[in-house]
Design a protein around this motif. Sequence first.
Motif, mmCIF file in Angstrom:
data_model
loop_
_atom_site.group_PDB
_atom_site.id
_atom_site.type_symbol
_atom_site.label_atom_id
_atom_site.label_comp_id
_atom_site.label_asym_id
_atom_site.label_seq_id
_atom_site.Cartn_x
_atom_site.Cartn_y
_atom_site.Cartn_z
ATOM 1 N N LEU A 244 44.658 17.539 38.069
ATOM 2 C CA LEU A 244 43.270 17.187 38.360
ATOM 3 C C LEU A 244 43.251 16.016 39.329
ATOM 4 N N GLN A 245 42.480 16.182 40.391
ATOM 5 C CA GLN A 245 42.363 15.114 41.378
ATOM 6 C C GLN A 245 41.300 14.128 40.924
ATOM 7 N N LEU A 246 41.628 12.853 40.962
ATOM 8 C CA LEU A 246 40.673 11.803 40.618
ATOM 9 C C LEU A 246 39.675 11.646 41.758
ATOM 10 N N SER A 247 38.498 11.145 41.458
ATOM 11 C CA SER A 247 37.483 10.958 42.497
ATOM 12 C C SER A 247 37.932 9.927 43.527
ATOM 13 N N GLU A 248 38.809 9.022 43.112
ATOM 14 C CA GLU A 248 39.434 8.081 44.044
ATOM 15 C C GLU A 248 40.766 7.645 43.464
ATOM 16 N N GLU A 249 41.669 7.224 44.321
ATOM 17 C CA GLU A 249 42.987 6.782 43.871
ATOM 18 C C GLU A 249 42.845 5.551 43.001
ATOM 19 N N THR A 250 43.564 5.526 41.887
ATOM 20 C CA THR A 250 43.527 4.371 41.008
ATOM 21 C C THR A 250 44.494 3.299 41.513
ATOM 22 N N THR A 251 44.204 2.060 41.182
ATOM 23 C CA THR A 251 45.122 0.973 41.517
ATOM 24 C C THR A 251 46.060 0.707 40.350
ATOM 25 N N ASP A 252 45.778 1.334 39.209
ATOM 26 C CA ASP A 252 46.615 1.177 38.025
ATOM 27 C C ASP A 252 47.577 2.348 37.919
ATOM 28 N N SER A 253 48.799 2.061 37.570
ATOM 29 C CA SER A 253 49.825 3.081 37.404
ATOM 30 C C SER A 253 50.302 3.068 35.957
ATOM 31 N N TYR A 254 50.632 4.230 35.420
ATOM 32 C CA TYR A 254 51.146 4.307 34.057
ATOM 33 C C TYR A 254 52.356 3.399 33.911
#
Length: 168
Positions: free
Chosen positions: A149-159
């Motif tokens: 699933l593509q997020l509406s925008e790239e997150t700045t947080d990574s797992y």
Amino acid sequence: MILPKQKILQLINSDTPLIEGFVDLKTQLQPASFDLTLKKVFKLKEGGRLDFTNEERYIPKKDEVEFKGEWVELEKGCYIVMYNEIVRIPLNLMMIVRPRSSLLRMGASLHASLWDPGYYGRSVSLLVVHNENGIKLKRNARIAQAVFLQLSEETTDSYQGIYKGENV
């Protein structure tokens, strides 16, 4: 938005592959998902423990269930299954995993959490055999479907959890 086959393939063929370690790309790549295949099966040996902060979390020990030739025979019960595929989730995607319908039709279910942006590893899921007669799975059987699933925008947080880089 769910990623279609063409976009999944593009990401697999990129410099930082979305999926590695697959058995057969042509067979596993589906119109809107990617089939994950069976590498190993484990039986839980004890109970676990989970709290809010994970300070008291305890993941139970497990024993590997041996394949007899190319097949593994599973009685009714709970198992941990490990996939052949290593996934690397970019910061603009997340992944969910669903069981293949053939697995459900033989009386088994597969349960998985979601894979967050930034996760990397060869993950595991919970396989529950409900069938009183058990089931048999062949090594490399396609047991699950990964949906991206593509997020509406790239997150700045990574797992950043303890499972990042697991089983690679």
